[in-house]
Design a protein around this motif. Structure first.
Motif, PDB file in Angstrom:
ATOM      1  N   LEU A  49     -14.356  21.819 -44.807  1.00 44.21           N
ATOM      2  CA  LEU A  49     -13.212  20.906 -44.772  1.00 44.21           C
ATOM      3  C   LEU A  49     -13.339  19.823 -45.831  1.00 44.21           C
ATOM      4  CD1 LEU A  49     -10.639  19.699 -43.517  1.00 44.21           C
ATOM      5  CD2 LEU A  49     -12.111  18.541 -41.833  1.00 44.21           C
ATOM      6  N   ALA A  50     -14.544  19.240 -45.922  1.00 41.52           N
ATOM      7  CA  ALA A  50     -14.768  18.198 -46.925  1.00 41.52           C
ATOM      8  C   ALA A  50     -14.550  18.739 -48.334  1.00 41.52           C
ATOM      9  CB  ALA A  50     -16.181  17.632 -46.788  1.00 41.52           C
ATOM     10  N   GLY A  51     -15.051  19.966 -48.582  1.00 40.28           N
ATOM     11  CA  GLY A  51     -14.855  20.580 -49.891  1.00 40.28           C
ATOM     12  C   GLY A  51     -13.389  20.809 -50.194  1.00 40.28           C
ATOM     13  N   LYS A  52     -12.624  21.281 -49.216  1.00 37.82           N
ATOM     14  CA  LYS A  52     -11.201  21.528 -49.412  1.00 37.82           C
ATOM     15  C   LYS A  52     -10.453  20.223 -49.644  1.00 37.82           C
ATOM     16  CE  LYS A  52      -9.654  25.031 -49.134  1.00 37.82           C
ATOM     17  NZ  LYS A  52      -9.377  26.053 -50.187  1.00 37.82           N
ATOM     18  N   GLN A  53     -10.843  19.180 -48.880  1.00 39.07           N
ATOM     19  CA  GLN A  53     -10.202  17.877 -49.074  1.00 39.07           C
ATOM     20  C   GLN A  53     -10.465  17.347 -50.480  1.00 39.07           C
ATOM     21  OE1 GLN A  53     -12.076  15.955 -45.724  1.00 39.07           O
ATOM     22  NE2 GLN A  53     -10.214  16.051 -44.467  1.00 39.07           N
ATOM     23  N   ALA A  54     -11.724  17.448 -50.907  1.00 41.15           N
ATOM     24  CA  ALA A  54     -12.069  16.969 -52.251  1.00 41.15           C
ATOM     25  C   ALA A  54     -11.317  17.755 -53.322  1.00 41.15           C
ATOM     26  CB  ALA A  54     -13.580  17.077 -52.467  1.00 41.15           C
ATOM     27  N   GLN A  55     -11.236  19.058 -53.151  1.00 46.68           N
ATOM     28  CA  GLN A  55     -10.522  19.902 -54.111  1.00 46.68           C
ATOM     29  C   GLN A  55      -9.043  19.489 -54.210  1.00 46.68           C
ATOM     30  OE1 GLN A  55      -9.951  23.927 -52.846  1.00 46.68           O
ATOM     31  NE2 GLN A  55      -9.697  24.722 -54.907  1.00 46.68           N
ATOM     32  N   ASN A  56      -8.470  19.087 -53.074  1.00 45.55           N
ATOM     33  CA  ASN A  56      -7.052  18.728 -53.025  1.00 45.55           C
ATOM     34  C   ASN A  56      -6.796  17.252 -53.331  1.00 45.55           C
ATOM     35  OD1 ASN A  56      -6.419  21.357 -52.327  1.00 45.55           O
ATOM     36  ND2 ASN A  56      -6.528  20.948 -50.126  1.00 45.55           N
ATOM     37  N   LYS A  57      -7.823  16.567 -53.854  1.00 46.18           N
ATOM     38  CA  LYS A  57      -7.693  15.143 -54.188  1.00 46.18           C
ATOM     39  C   LYS A  57      -7.379  14.291 -52.954  1.00 46.18           C
ATOM     40  CE  LYS A  57      -8.321  15.099 -58.728  1.00 46.18           C
ATOM     41  NZ  LYS A  57      -9.392  14.298 -59.357  1.00 46.18           N
ATOM     42  N   ASP A  58      -7.869  14.735 -51.825  1.00 46.63           N
ATOM     43  CA  ASP A  58      -7.677  14.015 -50.568  1.00 46.63           C
ATOM     44  C   ASP A  58      -8.931  13.183 -50.305  1.00 46.63           C
ATOM     45  OD1 ASP A  58      -7.342  13.106 -47.998  1.00 46.63           O
ATOM     46  OD2 ASP A  58      -6.890  15.071 -47.122  1.00 46.63           O
ATOM     47  N   THR A  59      -8.785  11.867 -50.386  1.00 47.60           N
ATOM     48  CA  THR A  59      -9.964  10.987 -50.245  1.00 47.60           C
ATOM     49  C   THR A  59     -10.542  10.996 -48.828  1.00 47.60           C
ATOM     50  OG1 THR A  59      -8.487   9.113 -49.825  1.00 47.60           O
ATOM     51  CG2 THR A  59      -9.232   9.462 -52.109  1.00 47.60           C
TER      52      THR A  59
END
Length: 814
Positions: A49-59
């Motif tokens: 989840l953290a990786g996907k958030q980071a990939q999507n520019k989601d802080t």
């Protein structure tokens, strides 16, 4: 040497980790131990989840990282109150590397498979280090060996393929010289020949353990999880599910493929080749027997070993007349899906070659449809085949067992049980080996299907009935108490597990999927939710329980109007309410048709004669080929009570009031005294005899006074009884003068029916009818002179409740 693997839930908290340590300490007293551990429960998902958030520019990836950090340090603090700097320093260093990796993903806006493998590896590396260091701090002879130094793979990131020659040598060389009693290995993680971090894919920790067990040729591999082995089916959905003591490798793989979460199929392969048994154990209940997976013959009496399911399935159907006799369609279809890396879970094809059905993961349905429609664009344009049809919200259920092929009728029992509970089957697949029978069904039917099949194949032929009762007044309360009293007897002697799962009166309703506690049902009902007829139906439908029965203990027209809705949902109907069966003939026939179409019993024995088996006897006569010539009957217990107690020393008003107080009449006595109730009963008998008739076809000769017939309210009616006492006394006087008894008689002769008050002479079978008794005389082709007579109590709460109860049991016995 022992090889043990502990899953995420087993190491999901400090409490569970302490259980793991206790188990390892006990084992180490007898032999050296290799322990493979997963990441702390839920951490792998959080890392992704953290990786996907980071990939999507989601802080929000920062918050997810903080949560990951807190979880690990909370466990460290609870396991090691006097924590050493070694644990803190290593975990801090690893978490710092994780944060830097996430920041990098955020900056470049990319999460490649290679980076993903590096990301998820942190879970196992952290958990294994924390556990090993905790054990060292407690004086146990323990070392942690990084599996990345042992497990060597290719560079197929996220699901790397093991280089067994190198890996096996690494494992064997390491453990030749290892002197510690306990070795902790992180599962799932590995490295490529070029030194890049890889992972073994889904179920990777099990895979790691199996590889180690095979390399070291141990006698047994133990996989520790949060359940006591492989169950006959999902215990979260089926309360009666139980652990399987022994199961074959093939059965285990089949069950695992179809959703059993305890084991991932590739895990079996390394130990399967060497015939190394796998023992599934429960970390939370270490003394439980668990399940042994091996090729040893089992003594199971059931040919079915387990029932499993896969949810979130999409069914793809390729069909068209242009497919028939044309080779290559299947090849092109499978190649198209293969190119999209879409896994096919189930395949079935009609023998006519007109259609092919495939079950795939629902998440891949849109991609699959686009790819297939593109691949067959030309054939679709020429109308040789249809565009691919996609159905979602489906699930696959599967019966599994090595010995199913040696037993006839397994599939018949499976589909019959599902059909009886209105579980529609969208597709079927069965291999030639007959070790697996699979069916695609609606997702919302899964729980009912699993319970139905488990009852069919694993329970001691005990049939569970789920009863929903509307109307718990006088009769309804008696019914509940009778069920409460007889539940144990039914279970022990008739193998019927009868549960009341829904109750309603005019104000409140309650539901309990596990069965309402009948010790305090009145209090529970008083505190229930507001009752509505539609709400009761919707709740019954939503529970979607097998062998559901709706019981109507009212005289409400609106309740009777809902019978069709229940029957269409394959919910049986048992009713003492006469309105439905005496309604318009077309509605009566509709309910009969729906009962047959949806395999939902519709029983209404209490419509005529309360607890007397009048309708059942009539149905048996008709079914056996007999034909009814005429019926003569006294069918109103309330009217019989009234005229048996009324004479020239009593008041008609007083007797009618007494009948109401003792529960023999409806709250509105006009329903009984007008003859309408008796007319409905003879109408029902006429219809059950095969005659097409409506209520208006029955000649009803009233005995009430004209003012009584025209009364507007119940109170007005009672006033007319007082005012017209002379009218009722004259009826009695006439009968007395003729040495007769007053009886309200229903008759069916030559296709015509009538109800009327009659003077019955001495010597007639009706003459000595006492109390509230009913009597029916059937004249048939087999009983032309001496009729078949049924006689007994025809009114009262207890006997009516027992009649309803008998209908419920009749359903249970079928």
């Amino acid at each position: 040497m022992k090889v043990l693997k502990f899953g995420g839930t087993s190491v999901g908290s400090s409490k569970n980790i302490n259980n793991v340590i206790s188990i390892l300490e006990k084992y180490a007293k007898k032999d050296s131990v290799v322990c493979v551990v997963s990441a702390v429960g839920g951490i792998t998902d959080k890392l992704l989840l953290a990786g996907k958030q980071a990939q999507n520019k989601d802080t929000n990836y920062i918050d997810t990282f903080a949560l990951i950090k807190d979880i690990h340090f909370n466990i460290i603090n609870e396991l090691n109150p006097n924590k050493s700097n070694a644990i803190i320093d290593y975990v801090d260093e690893q978490l710092s590397d994780l944060k830097n990796l996430l920041d990098g993903i955020y900056l470049i806006n990319e999460l490649s498979p290679k980076t993903s493998d590096k990301l998820v590896s942190f879970g196992e590396l952290l958990s294994s280090f924390i556990i090993a260091e905790t054990m060292k701090s407690r004086g146990l002879s323990t070392e942690r060996k990084n599996s990345q130094e042992l497990m060597i793979t290719n560079s197929n990131f996220t699901k790397a393929e093991v280089n067994y020659s190198v890996t096996n040598k690494n494992i064997q060389d390491y453990f030749k010289t290892a002197s510690q009693e306990i070795t902790i290995l992180p599962g799932f993680v590995s490295k490529s020949l070029t030194g890049e971090q890889t992972t073994l894919g889904r179920g990777g920790s099990d895979f790691t353990a199996a590889i180690v067990a095979a390399a070291l040729k141990v006698k047994q591999l133990e996989i520790w999880t949060d359940v006591s082995g492989m169950f006959t089916t999902n215990p979260k959905l089926v309360k009666q599910a139980y652990p399987i003591d022994k199961i074959s490798y093939q059965e285990a793989m089949e069950l695992s493929h179809f959703g059993a979460k305890v084991l991932y199929p590739p895990t079996v392969q390394p130990v399967l080749d060497l015939q190394i048994p796998i023992h599934i154990k429960n970390t939370l209940e270490p003394e439980a027997v668990g399940t042994i997976i091996s090729n040893d013959k089992t003594n199971s009496t059931s040919p079915v070993k387990g029932i499993s399911n896969i949810s979130n399935i999409a069914l793809l159907t390729l069909q068209g007349s242009g497919m028939i006799g044309i080779p290559g369609f299947s090849k092109r279809l499978f190649e198209t899906l293969s190119q999209e890396k879409i896994n096919i879970i189930m395949i079935t094809q009609a023998s006519s070659e007109h259609s092919i059905c495939l079950g795939i993961d629902e998440k891949e349905a849109d991609i699959a449809k686009t790819a297939i429609d593109t691949a067959f664009e030309n054939e679709i344009a020429l109308h040789k085949i249809d565009p691919i049809i996609v159905e979602t919200n489906l699930s696959i259920i599967a019966l599994v067992g090595d010995n199913m092929k040696n037993h006839q009728g397994i599939s018949g029992k499976m589909f019959s049980a599902l059909g009886k509970n209105n579980i529609n089957i969208r597709a079927i697949a069965q291999g030639a080996s007959e070790k697996n029978i699979s069916a695609v069904i609606a997702e919302n039917d899964v729980k009912k299907a699993l319970n139905t099949l488990h009852e069919q194949f694993f329970e001691a032929k005990t049939k569970q009935l789920n009863v929903f009762i509307t109307g718990v007044g006088n009769v309804g309360e008696k019914l509940v108490e009778q069920i409460k009293q007889q539940r144990k007897y039914l279970k022990e002697n008739l193998k019927i597990n009868l549960r009341i799962t829904g109750l309603s009166n005019s104000r409140k309703m309650i539901f309990d999927e596990e069965g309402i506690d009948l010790k305090n049902w009145k209090d529970l009902l008083a505190n229930g939710e507001t009752a509505t007829l539609d709400g009761f139906f919707e709740n019954t439908k939503a529970l979607n329980l097998r062998n559901s029965i709706f019981v109507d203990v009212t005289a409400n027209k609106d309740v009777a109007g809902l019978y069709a809705n229940y029957l269409r949902e394959s919910i049986g109907v048992v009713a003492c309410n006469k309105i439905a069966c005496s309604s318009d003939f077309e509605n009566y026939k509709l309910l009969k048709r729906l009962s047959l179409k949806y395999n939902a019993p519709y029983l209404f024995e209490t419509n005529v004669g309360a607890g007397l088996p009048i309708i059942d006897t009539l149905n048996n006569l008709i079914a056996s080929g007999d034909k009814v010539k005429s019926i003569h009957a006294v069918l109103s217990g309330s009217l019989n009570f009234v005229f048996n107690n009324f004479n020239d020393t009593t008041k008609f008003y007083d007797i009618v009031k007494q009948a109401g107080a003792e529960g023999y009449t409806e709250p509105d006595p006009r329903i009984d005294l007008s003859g309408v109730d008796v007319a409905r009963k003879i109408l029902i008998l006429a219809r059950e005899s095969g005659m097409e008739m409506n209520l208006e076809d029955i000649k009803n000769t009233p005995f009430l006074s004209e003012s009584g017939l025209k009364s507007d309210t119940v109170d007005d009616f009672y006033e007319t009884l007082i005012a017209d006492e002379a009218h009722y006394q004259s009826l009695f006087a006439s009968a007395k003068a003729n040495k007769s008894q007053l009886k309200y008689v229903a008759a069916l002769n030559n296709g015509k029916a009538s109800v009327s008050l009659q003077e019955i002479p001495e010597g007639h079978p009706f003459y000595n009818l006492k109390g509230s008794d009913n009597i029916v005389m059937f004249y048939t082709e087999r009983y032309p002179e001496q009729p078949m007579i049924i006689k007994g109590a025809g009114a009262g709460a207890d006997v009516t409740a027992s009649g309803l109860f008998a209908d419920i049991i009749r359903i249970g016995n079928n």
